[in-house]
Design a protein around this motif. Structure first.
Motif, mmCIF file in Angstrom:
data_model
loop_
_atom_site.group_PDB
_atom_site.id
_atom_site.type_symbol
_atom_site.label_atom_id
_atom_site.label_comp_id
_atom_site.label_asym_id
_atom_site.label_seq_id
_atom_site.Cartn_x
_atom_site.Cartn_y
_atom_site.Cartn_z
ATOM 1 N N ARG A 143 31.941 52.130 35.051
ATOM 2 C CA ARG A 143 32.256 52.326 36.477
ATOM 3 C C ARG A 143 32.257 50.990 37.218
ATOM 4 O O ARG A 143 33.080 50.758 38.102
ATOM 5 N N GLU A 144 31.325 50.109 36.872
ATOM 6 C CA GLU A 144 31.312 48.787 37.496
ATOM 7 C C GLU A 144 32.563 47.996 37.108
ATOM 8 O O GLU A 144 33.120 47.255 37.921
ATOM 9 N N PHE A 145 32.985 48.146 35.862
ATOM 10 C CA PHE A 145 34.208 47.466 35.412
ATOM 11 C C PHE A 145 35.411 47.943 36.223
ATOM 12 O O PHE A 145 36.234 47.125 36.680
ATOM 13 N N VAL A 146 35.532 49.251 36.413
ATOM 14 C CA VAL A 146 36.639 49.801 37.196
ATOM 15 C C VAL A 146 36.560 49.318 38.640
ATOM 16 O O VAL A 146 37.572 48.974 39.260
ATOM 17 N N GLN A 147 35.346 49.265 39.189
ATOM 18 C CA GLN A 147 35.154 48.817 40.572
ATOM 19 C C GLN A 147 35.626 47.377 40.756
ATOM 20 O O GLN A 147 36.376 47.060 41.690
ATOM 21 N N ILE A 148 35.214 46.507 39.871
ATOM 22 C CA ILE A 148 35.561 45.079 39.996
ATOM 23 C C ILE A 148 37.061 44.861 39.811
ATOM 24 O O ILE A 148 37.708 44.133 40.589
ATOM 25 N N GLN A 149 37.644 45.484 38.795
ATOM 26 C CA GLN A 149 39.074 45.312 38.551
ATOM 27 C C GLN A 149 39.922 45.925 39.661
ATOM 28 O O GLN A 149 40.977 45.392 40.014
ATOM 29 N N SER A 150 39.487 47.039 40.219
ATOM 30 C CA SER A 150 40.218 47.674 41.316
ATOM 31 C C SER A 150 40.189 46.788 42.558
ATOM 32 O O SER A 150 41.192 46.662 43.275
ATOM 33 N N ASP A 151 39.043 46.182 42.814
ATOM 34 C CA ASP A 151 38.926 45.266 43.945
ATOM 35 C C ASP A 151 39.884 44.087 43.776
ATOM 36 O O ASP A 151 40.586 43.692 44.718
ATOM 37 N N ALA A 152 39.935 43.530 42.584
ATOM 38 C CA ALA A 152 40.827 42.391 42.330
ATOM 39 C C ALA A 152 42.295 42.792 42.449
ATOM 40 O O ALA A 152 43.114 42.044 43.000
ATOM 41 N N ALA A 153 42.645 43.975 41.940
ATOM 42 C CA ALA A 153 44.035 44.436 42.022
ATOM 43 C C ALA A 153 44.457 44.669 43.463
ATOM 44 O O ALA A 153 45.571 44.329 43.869
ATOM 45 N N LEU A 154 43.558 45.244 44.262
ATOM 46 C CA LEU A 154 43.876 45.498 45.674
ATOM 47 C C LEU A 154 44.080 44.193 46.422
ATOM 48 O O LEU A 154 44.993 44.072 47.247
ATOM 49 N N ARG A 155 43.260 43.192 46.146
ATOM 50 C CA ARG A 155 43.428 41.888 46.789
ATOM 51 C C ARG A 155 44.792 41.276 46.448
ATOM 52 O O ARG A 155 45.470 40.718 47.311
ATOM 53 N N GLN A 156 45.175 41.373 45.191
ATOM 54 C CA GLN A 156 46.436 40.770 44.763
ATOM 55 C C GLN A 156 47.631 41.467 45.413
ATOM 56 O O GLN A 156 48.553 40.808 45.904
ATOM 57 N N VAL A 157 47.626 42.797 45.422
ATOM 58 C CA VAL A 157 48.754 43.540 45.991
ATOM 59 C C VAL A 157 48.825 43.335 47.501
ATOM 60 O O VAL A 157 49.910 43.183 48.070
ATOM 61 N N ALA A 158 47.681 43.324 48.171
ATOM 62 C CA ALA A 158 47.674 43.136 49.624
ATOM 63 C C ALA A 158 48.246 41.785 50.012
ATOM 64 O O ALA A 158 48.877 41.647 51.073
ATOM 65 N N GLY A 159 48.070 40.764 49.169
ATOM 66 C CA GLY A 159 48.604 39.442 49.474
ATOM 67 C C GLY A 159 50.099 39.314 49.268
ATOM 68 O O GLY A 159 50.691 38.290 49.624
ATOM 69 N N MET A 160 50.739 40.353 48.718
ATOM 70 C CA MET A 160 52.186 40.308 48.475
ATOM 71 C C MET A 160 52.992 40.832 49.648
ATOM 72 O O MET A 160 54.216 40.686 49.660
ATOM 73 N N TYR A 161 52.343 41.470 50.622
ATOM 74 C CA TYR A 161 53.065 42.111 51.727
ATOM 75 C C TYR A 161 52.443 41.719 53.060
ATOM 76 O O TYR A 161 51.245 41.425 53.146
#
Length: 291
Positions: A143-161
């Protein structure tokens, strides 16, 4: 990445069959221990030891759950079928749920495409598809792995728009995603990051979006100004249309003939009345038309 997951193909008895075997061994042990002969007593003790050793071999698998079996560090397979079973008690049995799980990513501060600080959060729906990867390819709590990777993915996608269309000429922004492009890109980014752990993303959506506190008040005033300008444009457009209609109607019906100067005065007065924020106060002219 190629999976190494496999179904357990070793000895797997029904739990009820194993219970019958244990009851038979227990009865045999009691009978043999009641005999005075030493060989009978030894056989009875062995039967009793077998019953005790068999006890840890039982396992109950609920719907959408599984057991990952390892034998002295070697992966033996995964039991996915539901029910009550007995396996070799020397197997280490780890529970891995296959149920759909939710993850709520608390709002985090990121910079959008044009550099504005924003607060963005998301909800991620996920489940484990590969029990081998989920158990052995990552270290620590999944669950911690999913939390950390999801946070990183959201940061990356948010910076594209960009946050809004006021900031860019792009049609797709974080606030306007009618086509679902941002949602799809977020899901793809999450799947690419979590595939190593045997995790599948069912759905991912942005559930919170706002400007960061340090620029929120400024952006609010800007949005209010844009709204006022837009409203004024509509008001002026409607007022001009009404004045044009009034002049055409007066001229067509022959109510009064106005020269260019009086037309200009009439247009000015009508625009003041129609575009004013407050109700106009009437003034009665008691003189001539030009006084």
């Amino acid at each position: 990445m190629k999976t190494q997951e496999k179904n357990f193909d070793g000895i797997k008895l029904s739990g009820f069959t194993a219970i019958l075997i244990m009851l038979a061994l227990t009865g045999t042990a009691i009978y043999l221990l009641s005999l005075p002969q030493t060989p009978s007593i030894i056989a009875g003790v062995i039967c009793g030891i077998c019953v005790v050793v068999m006890l840890p071999g039982f396992m109950i698998i609920q719907p959408n759950n599984s057991r990952v079996l390892t034998f002295f560090g070697r992966y033996a397979g995964t039991v996915i079928s539901n029910g009550f079973y007995w396996v070799n008690p020397l197997f280490l049995k780890s529970t891995v749920t296959l149920r759909i799980l939710n993850l709520n990513i608390d709002p985090i501060k990121v910079n959008d495409k044009v550099g504005n600080p924003i607060m963005i959060g998301a909800v991620v729906v996920w489940r484990i598809k590969d029990t081998y990867k989920a158990s052995f390819d990552i270290s620590g709590n999944i669950r911690e792995f999913v939390q950390i990777q999801s946070d990183a993915a959201l940061r990356q996608v948010a910076g594209m728009y960009a946050y809004d269309t006021n900031e860019t000429i792009d049609k797709v922004t974080l606030r306007s995603d009618e086509s679902g492009e941002i949602t799809q890109r977020l899901e793809d980014e999450l799947n690419s990051r979590l595939a190593i752990a045997g995790i599948e993303i069912v759905e991912a959506r942005i559930n919170y979006l706002a400007y960061a506190s340090e620029i929120a008040s400024v952006m609010l005033r800007r949005q209010q100004a844009d709204a006022i300008i837009s409203a004024r444009e509509r008001i002026v457009e409607g007022a001009v249309s009404m004045v044009h209609l009034a002049l055409e109607k007066l001229e067509k019906d022959g109510v009064v003939e106005l020269d260019e100067e009086r037309k200009a005065a009439m247009v000015s007065n009508l625009l003041v009345v129609l575009c004013a924020d407050e109700s106009a106060q009437p003034v009665v002219n008691t003189g001539t038309l030009y006084q």
